[in-house]
Write a protein that holds these residues in place. Structure first.
Motif, short mmCIF file in Angstrom:
data_model
loop_
_atom_site.label_atom_id
_atom_site.label_comp_id
_atom_site.label_asym_id
_atom_site.label_seq_id
_atom_site.Cartn_x
_atom_site.Cartn_y
_atom_site.Cartn_z
N ASP A 106 0.84 -1.21 0.00
CA ASP A 106 0.00 0.00 0.00
C ASP A 106 0.87 1.25 0.00
OD1 ASP A 106 -2.48 -1.19 -0.07
OD2 ASP A 106 -2.74 -1.25 2.10
N TYR A 107 1.91 1.22 0.82
CA TYR A 107 2.82 2.36 0.90
C TYR A 107 3.52 2.59 -0.44
CZ TYR A 107 6.90 5.09 2.46
OH TYR A 107 7.87 6.04 2.60
N ALA A 110 1.14 4.16 -2.77
CA ALA A 110 0.93 5.57 -2.44
C ALA A 110 2.11 6.41 -2.87
CB ALA A 110 0.68 5.71 -0.93
N GLY A 113 1.54 7.64 -6.13
CA GLY A 113 0.42 8.53 -6.36
C GLY A 113 -0.94 7.89 -6.36
N LYS A 115 -4.05 6.81 -4.43
CA LYS A 115 -4.55 7.33 -3.16
C LYS A 115 -5.64 6.48 -2.53
CE LYS A 115 -3.50 12.07 -4.59
NZ LYS A 115 -4.02 13.46 -4.73
N ALA A 118 -5.72 5.79 2.83
CA ALA A 118 -5.42 7.06 3.50
C ALA A 118 -4.21 6.93 4.41
CB ALA A 118 -6.64 7.52 4.29
N MET A 121 -1.08 7.05 2.30
CA MET A 121 -0.82 8.41 1.85
C MET A 121 -0.24 9.26 2.97
SD MET A 121 -1.45 8.48 -1.34
CE MET A 121 -1.24 10.25 -1.54
N SER A 122 -0.73 9.02 4.20
CA SER A 122 -0.18 9.73 5.35
C SER A 122 1.28 9.38 5.57
CB SER A 122 -1.00 9.40 6.61
OG SER A 122 -0.47 10.03 7.75
N VAL A 124 3.39 8.47 3.22
CA VAL A 124 4.14 9.14 2.15
C VAL A 124 4.37 10.60 2.52
CG1 VAL A 124 4.05 9.92 -0.25
CG2 VAL A 124 3.41 7.57 0.34
N ALA A 125 3.36 11.25 3.05
CA ALA A 125 3.51 12.65 3.49
C ALA A 125 4.56 12.74 4.60
CB ALA A 125 2.17 13.20 3.96
N ASP A 174 -2.92 16.99 3.19
CA ASP A 174 -4.02 16.22 2.61
C ASP A 174 -4.91 15.57 3.66
OD1 ASP A 174 -3.33 16.75 -0.06
OD2 ASP A 174 -1.81 15.16 -0.04
#
Length: 423
Positions: A106-107, A110, A113, A115, A118, A121-122, A124-125, A174
């Motif tokens: 999943d990571y 993400a 790109g 999405k 969630a 995506m967190s 990745v941020a 995000d």
């Protein structure tokens, strides 16, 4: 009540005082709605703090720094992919401390790109925030003595509030509930634990919002010193940041990013990130207990926890570096040694640097007829070198299976040792 023993490395305990408080949004029980004051904690000033480190702890810190330096100085040609992997490992583990969970696949999706998840995506941020914060204190590489090849030759640039705010903006941009506060210091009272509607029964209540800028000024002054043992500085900078809790959310991840930021600024690392959060998440309760001890006036537990975590992370990361060095040959064997210049060989040659890619991207990167590239991908998939990360029929996302598995395994190994080697 007696204070901390000398072995606990005493520091001023957090002061406590009552301040007015009233709900901004009505909710919760009657006790929540009628609460009119809260007892807050006021962290001590650190800028001029001097601690005499016990010799035994000092020896542990020296050993940890040697392990980190060895990791940073070795593994030559494989250091760039290693640095990327360790950055991601630290971000993933730091997120897991906050109960943000996602699989490695999943990571990886993400990162490319996609999405759908969630939590991924967190993560990745968090990776980008950590990278930017560390880069903000790197050396000026415009001019270096011959032979340094852009390596740090001393203390890097100062850590600034602007860099911290920028990292927080990246982290929370995000988040649907927090994006309005991304990159902003809190203007409200926050708390940890207890009721969702008031500080009633909270485990910890940070200082009032109006005091946060002054606390951060003091923290940045301490983080800018060069006469403090590096791991002491990293541990206390982190603990103090967590006590100030300057944001409405994301404090833990930004606070842990400060650890590697201090290591980079002080020249202990120049290329790698030490994934010590993997050790902390394995002993989450001990980590939070160490933060509690810091607030009660004992610095040794948090310094020792970070020292131990750094040593484990550096040693296991060195093992990962060795495995990375072996991967190209492993891939070649699995793919039955494709000839030089073939599409399969060209893909394998890029795999350490680009372990996640789409079909179209790799076709562009390696060149040649698309049909040859697509056939090579199928061959590498069949041989187990690549695995699909999406269910697309067009422009599939692919990942280097062994490298992604190593990212998982690194965290598992660090965590296992952390649980087994109790300090």
């Amino acid at each position: 009540m007696p204070g901390p023993s000398p072995a606990a490395l005493p520091i001023p305990a957090h002061e406590r005082r009552f301040t007015p408080w009233r709900q901004s949004f009505r909710g919760g029980t009657r006790e929540d709605r009628t609460m009119r004051e809260v007892e807050v904690s006021l962290p001590p000033r650190l800028a001029d703090l001097d601690l005499a480190t016990p010799s035994a702890l000092g020896a542990e810190m020296d050993a940890a720094l040697r392990a980190i330096s060895r990791l940073d100085d070795t593994h030559g040609e494989h250091l760039a992919p290693l640095a990327t992997m360790l950055l991601r490992a630290e971000s993933v583990a730091s997120s897991k401390i906050e109960r943000v969970e996602a699989s490695t696949d999943d990571y990886a999706r993400a990162l490319h790109g996609i999405k759908a998840n969630a939590s991924a995506m967190s993560m990745v941020a968090s990776t980008q925030a950590l990278a930017d914060l560390i880069d903000s204190v790197g050396p000026n590489t415009d001019a270096h003595p011959p032979g340094t090849a852009g390596r740090s030759t001393g203390t890097g640039r100062a850590l600034t509030l602007g860099a911290i705010l920028s990292a927080h903006r990246i982290l929370m941009a995000d988040d649907p509930e927090e994006r309005a506060y991304a990159g902003r210091l809190r203007d409200m009272q926050n708390w940890i634990g207890g009721s969702d509607h008031s500080p009633r029964g909270a485990l910890y209540v940070p200082p009032p919002p109006e005091t946060v800028p002054a606390h951060l000024d003091d923290l940045l002054a301490y983080a800018g010193r060069t006469d403090v043992p590096v791991l002491t500085q990293a541990a206390l900078t982190h603990a103090q940041f967590e006590s100030i809790h300057p944001f409405t959310d994301g404090n833990g991840r930004i606070g842990r990013a400060l650890i590697n930021t201090i290591l980079r600024r002080r020249g202990i690392t120049s290329r790698v990130v030490v994934p010590l959060a993997s050790a902390l998440v394995a002993r989450r309760d001990d980590y939070f207990d160490a933060l509690g001890a810091y607030r009660a006036g004992a610095a040794a537990p948090i310094i020792r926890a970070f020292t131990h975590a750094s040593t484990l992370a550096a040693e296991e990361s060195a093992a990962t570096a060795t495995r990375l060095a072996e991967l190209p040959d492993t891939w070649l064997d699995a793919a039955r040694r494709p000839r030089n210049g073939s599409a399969a060989r060209r893909i394998l040659d890029t795999l350490l640097e680009t372990p996640v890619f789409t079909t179209d991207e790799i076709a562009t990167n390696v060149g040649g007829p698309p049909s040859s590239v697509y056939a090579a991908i199928d061959r590498l998939h069949t041989s187990g070198v690549l695995r699909p990360l999406t269910q697309r029929t067009r422009n599939q996302v692919w990942g280097a299976a062994a490298l992604l598995d190593e990212l998982d395994d690194l965290g598992v190994r660090i965590g296992a040792r952390a649980r087994a080697e109790r300090s």
